[in-house]
Design a protein around this motif. Structure first.
Motif, PDB file in Angstrom:
ATOM      1  N   GLU A   1       0.814  -1.218   0.000  1.00  0.00           N
ATOM      2  CA  GLU A   1       0.000   0.000   0.000  1.00  0.00           C
ATOM      3  C   GLU A   1       0.849   1.270   0.000  1.00  0.00           C
ATOM      4  O   GLU A   1       0.502   2.266  -0.639  1.00  0.00           O
ATOM      5  N   LYS A   2       1.962   1.236   0.718  1.00  0.00           N
ATOM      6  CA  LYS A   2       2.795   2.433   0.860  1.00  0.00           C
ATOM      7  C   LYS A   2       4.049   2.358  -0.015  1.00  0.00           C
ATOM      8  O   LYS A   2       5.075   2.960   0.301  1.00  0.00           O
ATOM      9  N   LYS A   3       3.935   1.632  -1.135  1.00  0.00           N
ATOM     10  CA  LYS A   3       5.124   1.433  -1.959  1.00  0.00           C
ATOM     11  C   LYS A   3       5.654   2.742  -2.538  1.00  0.00           C
ATOM     12  O   LYS A   3       6.868   2.916  -2.703  1.00  0.00           O
ATOM     13  N   GLU A   4       4.761   3.695  -2.839  1.00  0.00           N
ATOM     14  CA  GLU A   4       5.220   4.968  -3.389  1.00  0.00           C
ATOM     15  C   GLU A   4       6.079   5.720  -2.380  1.00  0.00           C
ATOM     16  O   GLU A   4       7.116   6.287  -2.724  1.00  0.00           O
ATOM     17  N   GLU A   5       5.657   5.708  -1.139  1.00  0.00           N
ATOM     18  CA  GLU A   5       6.425   6.377  -0.084  1.00  0.00           C
ATOM     19  C   GLU A   5       7.771   5.688   0.127  1.00  0.00           C
ATOM     20  O   GLU A   5       8.806   6.346   0.303  1.00  0.00           O
ATOM     21  N   ILE A   6       7.747   4.350   0.096  1.00  0.00           N
ATOM     22  CA  ILE A   6       8.987   3.586   0.275  1.00  0.00           C
ATOM     23  C   ILE A   6       9.947   3.851  -0.870  1.00  0.00           C
ATOM     24  O   ILE A   6      11.154   4.114  -0.659  1.00  0.00           O
ATOM     25  N   LEU A   7       9.448   3.817  -2.090  1.00  0.00           N
ATOM     26  CA  LEU A   7      10.317   3.991  -3.258  1.00  0.00           C
ATOM     27  C   LEU A   7      10.844   5.418  -3.355  1.00  0.00           C
ATOM     28  O   LEU A   7      11.963   5.632  -3.846  1.00  0.00           O
ATOM     29  N   ALA A   8      10.065   6.395  -2.882  1.00  0.00           N
ATOM     30  CA  ALA A   8      10.562   7.773  -2.880  1.00  0.00           C
ATOM     31  C   ALA A   8      11.743   7.921  -1.928  1.00  0.00           C
ATOM     32  O   ALA A   8      12.752   8.572  -2.255  1.00  0.00           O
ATOM     33  N   ALA A   9      11.636   7.332  -0.747  1.00  0.00           N
ATOM     34  CA  ALA A   9      12.758   7.373   0.204  1.00  0.00           C
ATOM     35  C   ALA A   9      13.949   6.601  -0.346  1.00  0.00           C
ATOM     36  O   ALA A   9      15.106   7.016  -0.191  1.00  0.00           O
ATOM     37  N   ASN A  10      13.661   5.481  -1.016  1.00  0.00           N
ATOM     38  CA  ASN A  10      14.731   4.675  -1.595  1.00  0.00           C
ATOM     39  C   ASN A  10      15.456   5.433  -2.696  1.00  0.00           C
ATOM     40  O   ASN A  10      16.689   5.330  -2.833  1.00  0.00           O
ATOM     41  N   LYS A  11      14.719   6.224  -3.481  1.00  0.00           N
ATOM     42  CA  LYS A  11      15.351   7.014  -4.540  1.00  0.00           C
ATOM     43  C   LYS A  11      16.293   8.060  -3.943  1.00  0.00           C
ATOM     44  O   LYS A  11      17.373   8.320  -4.487  1.00  0.00           O
ATOM     45  N   THR A  12      15.906   8.638  -2.809  1.00  0.00           N
ATOM     46  CA  THR A  12      16.786   9.602  -2.133  1.00  0.00           C
ATOM     47  C   THR A  12      18.107   8.946  -1.742  1.00  0.00           C
ATOM     48  O   THR A  12      19.184   9.529  -1.925  1.00  0.00           O
ATOM     49  N   ASP A  13      18.022   7.731  -1.202  1.00  0.00           N
ATOM     50  CA  ASP A  13      19.255   7.013  -0.832  1.00  0.00           C
ATOM     51  C   ASP A  13      20.074   6.667  -2.059  1.00  0.00           C
ATOM     52  O   ASP A  13      21.310   6.785  -2.051  1.00  0.00           O
ATOM     53  N   MET A  14      19.415   6.239  -3.128  1.00  0.00           N
ATOM     54  CA  MET A  14      20.144   5.845  -4.330  1.00  0.00           C
ATOM     55  C   MET A  14      20.814   7.037  -5.001  1.00  0.00           C
ATOM     56  O   MET A  14      21.890   6.907  -5.588  1.00  0.00           O
ATOM     57  N   ASP A  15      20.193   8.211  -4.909  1.00  0.00           N
ATOM     58  CA  ASP A  15      20.805   9.412  -5.495  1.00  0.00           C
ATOM     59  C   ASP A  15      22.111   9.769  -4.796  1.00  0.00           C
ATOM     60  O   ASP A  15      22.976  10.440  -5.385  1.00  0.00           O
ATOM     61  N   LEU A  16      22.236   9.337  -3.542  1.00  0.00           N
ATOM     62  CA  LEU A  16      23.455   9.629  -2.779  1.00  0.00           C
ATOM     63  C   LEU A  16      24.473   8.502  -2.848  1.00  0.00           C
ATOM     64  O   LEU A  16      25.552   8.607  -2.269  1.00  0.00           O
ATOM     65  N   ALA A  17      24.127   7.401  -3.525  1.00  0.00           N
ATOM     66  CA  ALA A  17      25.010   6.233  -3.577  1.00  0.00           C
ATOM     67  C   ALA A  17      26.297   6.568  -4.307  1.00  0.00           C
ATOM     68  O   ALA A  17      26.305   7.333  -5.288  1.00  0.00           O
ATOM     69  N   ALA A  18      27.381   5.959  -3.846  1.00  0.00           N
ATOM     70  CA  ALA A  18      28.704   6.312  -4.367  1.00  0.00           C
ATOM     71  C   ALA A  18      29.084   5.509  -5.611  1.00  0.00           C
ATOM     72  O   ALA A  18      29.857   5.979  -6.437  1.00  0.00           O
ATOM     73  N   ASN A  19      28.577   4.286  -5.766  1.00  0.00           N
ATOM     74  CA  ASN A  19      28.997   3.455  -6.884  1.00  0.00           C
ATOM     75  C   ASN A  19      27.879   2.511  -7.314  1.00  0.00           C
ATOM     76  O   ASN A  19      26.846   2.392  -6.645  1.00  0.00           O
ATOM     77  N   ALA A  20      28.110   1.831  -8.436  1.00  0.00           N
ATOM     78  CA  ALA A  20      27.090   0.955  -9.014  1.00  0.00           C
ATOM     79  C   ALA A  20      26.806  -0.241  -8.127  1.00  0.00           C
ATOM     80  O   ALA A  20      25.652  -0.694  -8.024  1.00  0.00           O
ATOM     81  N   ALA A  21      27.838  -0.795  -7.482  1.00  0.00           N
ATOM     82  CA  ALA A  21      27.628  -1.951  -6.614  1.00  0.00           C
ATOM     83  C   ALA A  21      26.707  -1.594  -5.448  1.00  0.00           C
ATOM     84  O   ALA A  21      25.837  -2.389  -5.062  1.00  0.00           O
ATOM     85  N   LEU A  22      26.895  -0.402  -4.897  1.00  0.00           N
ATOM     86  CA  LEU A  22      26.030   0.045  -3.805  1.00  0.00           C
ATOM     87  C   LEU A  22      24.603   0.255  -4.305  1.00  0.00           C
ATOM     88  O   LEU A  22      23.635  -0.069  -3.605  1.00  0.00           O
ATOM     89  N   LEU A  23      24.455   0.774  -5.502  1.00  0.00           N
ATOM     90  CA  LEU A  23      23.126   0.970  -6.083  1.00  0.00           C
ATOM     91  C   LEU A  23      22.369  -0.343  -6.180  1.00  0.00           C
ATOM     92  O   LEU A  23      21.174  -0.419  -5.892  1.00  0.00           O
ATOM     93  N   ASN A  24      23.070  -1.393  -6.581  1.00  0.00           N
ATOM     94  CA  ASN A  24      22.436  -2.704  -6.738  1.00  0.00           C
ATOM     95  C   ASN A  24      21.912  -3.224  -5.408  1.00  0.00           C
ATOM     96  O   ASN A  24      20.831  -3.816  -5.333  1.00  0.00           O
ATOM     97  N   ARG A  25      22.663  -2.991  -4.333  1.00  0.00           N
ATOM     98  CA  ARG A  25      22.235  -3.466  -3.016  1.00  0.00           C
ATOM     99  C   ARG A  25      21.105  -2.607  -2.447  1.00  0.00           C
ATOM    100  O   ARG A  25      20.242  -3.102  -1.730  1.00  0.00           O
ATOM    101  N   LEU A  26      21.142  -1.309  -2.758  1.00  0.00           N
ATOM    102  CA  LEU A  26      20.143  -0.397  -2.206  1.00  0.00           C
ATOM    103  C   LEU A  26      18.792  -0.503  -2.898  1.00  0.00           C
ATOM    104  O   LEU A  26      17.750  -0.259  -2.293  1.00  0.00           O
TER     105      LEU A  26
END
Length: 839
Positions: free
Chosen positions: A437-462
């Protein structure tokens, strides 16, 4: 290291100098023929170091190195080190002179005062010094000094040292007089009169200082003695002179050893002690250390005593708890016990002095300097920001401390464990619904974390996606079904005697600490497993997924709040270091690390008193037998290595039977690996078969975590087993063969958490096993091995129901006999639920 020990003159010129013109301004004689006049330069020391007073470089007569070359090299090193020191000083500066707000900031402390209480310095009999403890303190102070910090010591011990000397002199004098008067060698019992403290101090000061000097000399560190009284701080001129002296000593890389001049100090007068930043009476070394720390603008004051720190009640009481962080507004809520066995000040004096220093801009830590297990590193641990003693801070965090979070989780967890299984299932199902139900809220927060990710390997895990959230929800509903018969399940029933029945039932472990890195999907999984098993949970996620974890935790608590157990799952988001969390052995029952092998190893080292469930390495093997089918080998090897190379259940070593070398099967394996761009490392035996071999493996015990693997040759299935036992990590190992007998021997003899026949190693996963989810994979030889799901988070307790039975009833003259009959296991009927349930 040498340059750190040198005190160099800031005004030393860079121009070329000859030996005959390098002149120490404090000396009447120049340097001639490569030697100093050591009779004149009384400030010099052995080996290579600086003249203490003039701060010019000198060279020991013991050195055979040309002094001019040494001089030039030291000048270059000096200006480099000065640049580093200037940068360090700028970076370490605290804004507006305020004290540090968090323990982690103590690493930035540049100027440090170490106060040694009487209980730390003196022996238990109060006559003499505790040399072992003193040596440990000196070593730590010297090490910090050599790191470029400015160290000062406020010490006790002169009275105790003087008492030891005077007692010895008095006893010797009495024995001589008795011998002269009696003319006999037999002496009468001799008693030592009560010794006056000022006389003891006068006799002990010189010896105490000589001891410090001798100890610090071992680390090429110079010391200077400074004796003060309360009057020295009341007179502005004397106070300025004291400040100037200490500043000059610190500038020349000298450790001041400061003490009250107890030989002349007047008795303390009742006055407005500790009534503001500008007023403090020097009644003891606690107040002296606080006054000096503020006067010298020290960053940190470390007060060592014989207690662990500040407690919320007298330490000797049963329910006393150590206070990790103390805030100025909390002093009204504590009580004080008796003062230490020696010295003038008690804990109340220490707290008042600490608060006064804190108000003046100096951070303070009160800790135990007498415990044999921590004395050797207590000072360095404090400076590194570790949880040692009580840290005084003016900044109170908005949320609870991790200790308070643990206490809340434990209390709420007990209520969670008492819920009906259906109620725990409802909570988990509601959490699964919220993920969708709250997937939009979860994915928005996840996008914020991914925008700050340092490398591709970290992106895959996040990365989270709608599909991954749906998969998580399905797994959670599986856990909800499995939770129906988890807690309170009867495993064994025994009739011990008539009307005396024993049951063994499943119960939660207690409080779980799950530490995971940049994998936000881990949080709902472990939360669901903790809820299903009735365990409280502390979750420590990686900072890379902070925003996603925050949202997921809020949803978890929303689901828990249905039945009033919101606090059972806590997200640790403070600045707690993992090592500090691992020290909460009285509050945490099991640690489960999920992350890199380095993380797991660090936690296993740090958690000395708390069990750790996990694995540090995933060195998984696939053994291709001589009777293996080609199509199965290609599929299994490709999936095991290439599906997700970074996973802990990915293949790292491929063992091939010698008979399949130079066959079509072997060629196809190599072609497939090359097509998938897998880098091959040859084991020693495999390399010996090849004229031009791939790069030879550096170690057969390597977890690559990438598109790389090792290939090695074995002569038999038994040799493959021996190889795996020697180089594997007991995680997951596979045999590919069509021979059932060979496969069964492999499955039975191999001692790994997961052993597969004709199946990919990637199946070693809680979800694929049908566990719904897993908290991790354990390679330990305890109750839970392999993917740890719900069952692995339960332990047992014994319940005995009697009717006035006593052990005496079964003695030799008793009236009862043991029966020890095994009874059929019947599960208890569902009890009436006390909380509301959803329809």
């Amino acid at each position: 290291m040498l340059l750190q020990r040198l005190s160099l003159c800031a005004g030393l010129p860079l121009g070329p100098r000859t030996r005959s013109t390098i002149i120490c301004p404090r000396l009447a004689k120049p340097l001639t023929q490569g030697k100093w006049d050591w009779q004149t330069c009384i400030h010099s020391h052995t080996h290579t170091h600086a003249c203490i007073q003039c701060s010019r470089l000198h060279q020991s007569l013991r050195s055979g190195i040309d002094i001019y070359v040494g001089y030039i090299l030291k000048i270059v090193g000096y200006y480099s080190s000065r640049l580093v020191t200037c940068i360090l000083s700028v970076s370490l500066a605290r804004a507006n002179g305020n004290s540090f707000a968090h323990r982690g900031e103590l690493r930035q402390a540049k100027r440090i005062v170490v106060k040694l209480g009487s209980a730390v310095v003196t022996r238990g009999d109060e006559c003499g010094l505790a040399l072992g403890r003193l040596a440990s303190v000196v070593e730590q102070v010297a090490m910090l000094q050599n790191q470029g910090r400015e160290m000062m010591i406020v010490t006790s011990g002169a009275v105790a040292f003087g008492k030891q000397r005077l007692r010895h002199e008095i006893l010797l004098s009495q024995s001589v007089r008795q011998a002269l008067h009696s003319g006999q060698n037999q002496l009468k019992d001799m008693s030592v009169p009560v010794l006056e403290a000022r006389a003891c101090a006068a006799a002990g000061q010189s010896g105490l200082m000589a001891l410090y000097e001798a100890m610090f000399t071992q680390y090429s560190t110079c010391t200077a003695q400074v004796l003060v009284t309360n009057l020295d701080f009341h007179d502005d001129q004397k106070r300025q002179n004291l400040n100037s002296t200490l500043q000059e000593l610190l500038r020349m890389n000298i450790v001041p050893i400061i003490n009250t001049n107890d030989a002349v100090v007047p008795p303390p007068e009742p006055n407005s002690d500790l009534q503001g930043v500008n007023v403090i009476s020097i009644k003891d070394n606690d107040s002296l250390a606080a006054r000096l720390a503020v006067e010298m603008k020290a960053d940190l004051l470390i007060a060592l005593s014989d207690v662990e720190g500040l407690y919320d009640s007298p330490p000797e009481s049963d329910d006393a708890k150590l206070i990790d962080i103390f805030y100025p507004g909390d002093q009204q809520s504590i009580t004080y016990g008796t003062k230490s066995r020696v010295g003038l000040g008690g804990m109340e004096a220490k707290v008042k002095a600490a608060l006064w220093a804190l108000q003046g801009g100096t951070s303070v830590v009160i800790a135990n300097g007498t415990h044999p297990k921590v004395t050797g590193h207590v000072i360095t641990d404090i400076v590194e920001g570790k949880k040692v003693g009580t840290f005084f801070s003016e900044v109170k965090p908005a949320g609870p401390t991790v200790e308070q979070q643990t206490e809340m989780a434990r209390n709420s967890g007990r209520t969670l464990a008492a819920l009906h299984p259906d109620q725990r299932g409802v909570i988990i199902c509601h959490l699964a619904d919220l993920l969708v139900e709250k997937k939009e809220e979860i994915l928005a927060a996840n996008k914020t974390d991914m925008d700050l990710a340092a490398n591709a390997a970290l992106l895959n895990r996040l990365s989270l996606s709608p599909a991954k959230l749906n998969s998580l929800a399905i797994g959670l509903r599986q856990i909800a079904v499995a939770s129906q018969d988890s807690v309170g399940r009867v495993l064994r029933r025994t009739r011990v005697a008539h009307n005396l029945e024993l049951e063994q039932i499943t119960v939660p472990i207690g409080v779980l600490l799950v530490i995971f890195e940049a994998r936000p999907d881990c949080l709902p999984q472990v939360s669901a497993l903790a809820i299903a098993s009735g365990n409280a949970l502390l979750a420590k996620g990686g900072k890379e997924a902070a925003n996603t974890n925050r949202v997921l935790h809020e949803l978890t608590q929303e689901a828990l709040d249905i039945h009033g157990v919101k606090e059972a799952v806590q997200l640790v988001s403070t600045r707690e270091e993992v090592e500090d969390l691992c020290r909460l052995d009285k509050m945490i029952d099991l640690i489960i690390p999920r992350g890199s092998s380095e993380l797991v190893r660090n936690i296993q080292r740090a958690a000395k008193s708390i069990p750790v469930l996990g694995h540090s390495e995933g060195i998984c093997h696939i053994y291709v037998d001589s009777e293996a089918a080609i199509d199965k080998v290609i599929k299994i090897v490709r999936d095991s290595k290439c599906d997700y190379p970074a996973a802990c259940n990915a293949m790292e070593t491929l063992l091939v039977h010698r008979d399949i070398l130079r066959t079509t099967l072997f060629d196809q394996i190599i072609d497939m690996l090359r097509t998938e761009r897998v880098k091959i490392h040859a084991g020693p035996r495999f390399a010996s078969y090849l004229t031009f071999s791939p790069s030879e493996v550096k170690s057969l015990r390597t977890e690559y975590g990438d598109l790389e693997c090792c290939i090695e040759v074995v002569d038999s299935m038994q040799e493959a087993i021996d190889h795996i036992h020697r180089y594997g990590s007991s995680h997951t190992d596979v045999i590919v063969t069509e021979n059932e007998d060979t496969a069964e021997q492999f499955l039975q003899q191999l001692d790994s958490a997961c052993v597969f026949w004709n199946a990919s190693s990637r199946f070693a996963d809680g979800y694929r096993f049908g566990l719904g989810a897993e908290v991790g994979i354990s390679t330990a030889r305890i109750h839970a091995r392999g993917p740890v799901g719900l069952e692995g988070l339960l332990t047992t307790k014994w319940v005995l129901r009697g009717d006035g039975h006593t052990a005496a009833d079964f003695s030799e003259h008793g009236t009862l006999k043991y029966l020890h009959e095994n009874l059929p296991v019947t599960q208890p009927q569902p009890r009436q639920m006390t909380a509301q349930r959803e329809d």
